[in-house]
Write a protein that holds these residues in place. Sequence first.
Motif, mmCIF file in Angstrom:
data_model
loop_
_atom_site.group_PDB
_atom_site.id
_atom_site.type_symbol
_atom_site.label_atom_id
_atom_site.label_comp_id
_atom_site.label_asym_id
_atom_site.label_seq_id
_atom_site.Cartn_x
_atom_site.Cartn_y
_atom_site.Cartn_z
ATOM 1 N N THR A 1 3.218 8.113 -2.832
ATOM 2 C CA THR A 1 2.772 7.849 -1.463
ATOM 3 C C THR A 1 1.361 8.384 -1.247
ATOM 4 O OG1 THR A 1 5.036 7.926 -0.608
ATOM 5 C CG2 THR A 1 3.253 8.288 0.976
ATOM 6 N N GLN A 2 1.121 9.604 -1.696
ATOM 7 C CA GLN A 2 -0.208 10.198 -1.556
ATOM 8 C C GLN A 2 -1.248 9.432 -2.366
ATOM 9 O OE1 GLN A 2 -0.414 14.463 -2.155
ATOM 10 N NE2 GLN A 2 1.602 14.777 -1.241
ATOM 11 N N TRP A 3 -0.884 9.062 -3.591
ATOM 12 C CA TRP A 3 -1.813 8.347 -4.456
ATOM 13 C C TRP A 3 -2.226 7.015 -3.823
ATOM 14 C CZ3 TRP A 3 -4.828 8.957 -8.611
ATOM 15 C CH2 TRP A 3 -5.291 7.819 -9.268
ATOM 16 N N ASN A 4 -1.257 6.258 -3.354
ATOM 17 C CA ASN A 4 -1.557 4.960 -2.741
ATOM 18 C C ASN A 4 -2.421 5.117 -1.496
ATOM 19 O OD1 ASN A 4 -0.082 3.586 -4.697
ATOM 20 N ND2 ASN A 4 1.820 3.680 -3.507
ATOM 21 N N SER A 5 -2.164 6.164 -0.725
ATOM 22 C CA SER A 5 -2.967 6.415 0.474
ATOM 23 C C SER A 5 -4.411 6.731 0.104
ATOM 24 C CB SER A 5 -2.354 7.573 1.267
ATOM 25 O OG SER A 5 -3.166 7.908 2.370
ATOM 26 N N ILE A 6 -4.596 7.534 -0.942
ATOM 27 C CA ILE A 6 -5.952 7.917 -1.355
ATOM 28 C C ILE A 6 -6.693 6.726 -1.939
ATOM 29 C CG2 ILE A 6 -7.257 9.383 -2.960
ATOM 30 C CD1 ILE A 6 -4.900 11.419 -2.588
ATOM 31 N N GLU B 1 -6.293 3.698 -1.083
ATOM 32 C CA GLU B 1 -6.675 2.889 0.079
ATOM 33 C C GLU B 1 -7.888 3.497 0.785
ATOM 34 O OE1 GLU B 1 -4.717 1.239 4.278
ATOM 35 O OE2 GLU B 1 -3.465 2.215 2.765
ATOM 36 N N GLN B 2 -7.914 4.792 0.907
ATOM 37 C CA GLN B 2 -9.044 5.461 1.561
ATOM 38 C C GLN B 2 -10.354 5.201 0.822
ATOM 39 O OE1 GLN B 2 -8.288 9.654 2.197
ATOM 40 N NE2 GLN B 2 -6.184 9.237 2.848
#
Length: 413
Positions: free
Chosen positions: A160-165, A167-168
Amino acid sequence: MKAKKLLALLMSLVLLLGALAVPALAADDGTTGGSAAAGSSEAASDAASDAAAAAQEAYTKIMEQLDAASKKYDGDTVVATVNGTEVTWKLCYYLIASMTSQFIRYTMAIPDFTTDTGDGTTLQDAMREALEARMKYYTVPAAEADKRGLAETVDAEVETQWNSIVEQYGGVDALMEAMESAYLDEPTYRLLLRSNAAFNAIMEDTYGANGEKLSEADVLAWANDNNYVRCKHILFLTKNDDGTDMTDEEKAEVRKEAETTLEELRALESDRETMMARFDERMAEADDPGMTNFPDGYIFTDDQMVQEFEDGARALADYEISDIVESSHGYHIILRLPLDPDGKTLSQDSGTGDYMTLRADAANELFNNMLIDWINNGMEGDYSRKLDIALTALMPVLRANCRSAKAAAANGQ
């Protein structure tokens, strides 16, 4: 609340380095003389600009040297093990570089690793100790989470964190470029994410995100062991709106009001419910702005309140009212109350700024004590020698850059 309360040990390096006497990038005050014209705002502006340029040039050179030193070993080379978990040179050097960069940004100074920290050890010794602590910090929790059967929860959070980063950063390629500039690669970065996810998972598994799994008895036992007190008070200010002290005559009038209120409350002590209701009414009419955030009273421990207030509260039994207590703020009438596990303390969540409950405070402290026990476990490897090699390679250019930056700044003035 997530377990984001960082262990003080891991931040001590920055605080330690910030206190050291190291060469500043800018020239010392008084290094140049000259006429009044030389001290004009235009000359000062030029000097500041030159000094800033010299400092930026020095910093750029340091970053170039850090980049070169990072390639001294293959990134996958194992430099240490922490209870069987391997630490690669990639992670080790990322920590070296981040600590060096932190030092420069925090102190605005070029580090000299031979600097004595004041206890006979050098800055290089402090770096080595902090490096060991951080290597443990980023490896031990994940291993502990695996032992507890939390790997699936941790891995899901990492994704979840990886995908969010990603995207950022606008895509994987941009993220990879950013990681490379920070001496990271994807496996090492995921390891860092996994450590953070492991902390949260273990915290929730052991105590609950906000300490929900702690019993009321456990919270109160912890609070009593750590000298927590809960009380309400009616404050009669003896300061003016501008912060100056009232005159003696004005203070005498305020004290009379406090004494009248105390007499009224004393007369109601045989009827606790009525007394407490009247206390709340007078408290609402009083001058303490803190009551906006703490309408149910303050929960505090040692050295969090002015000493007179703390001493006055600690001298009371539950539901007992104090005599008039004078402090630098004014006159207080204090009502001590039983501790409330879910009452707000003076601690604030580092992420939201919200005041935390006594329960959450207890959970965080207990979690940090557990973390300290883990970090005190042994580790093996030659990371210390590799750190010394890396810093030794950096020191000549750091010193040279420091001298050139100071000289450029002085010439600009």
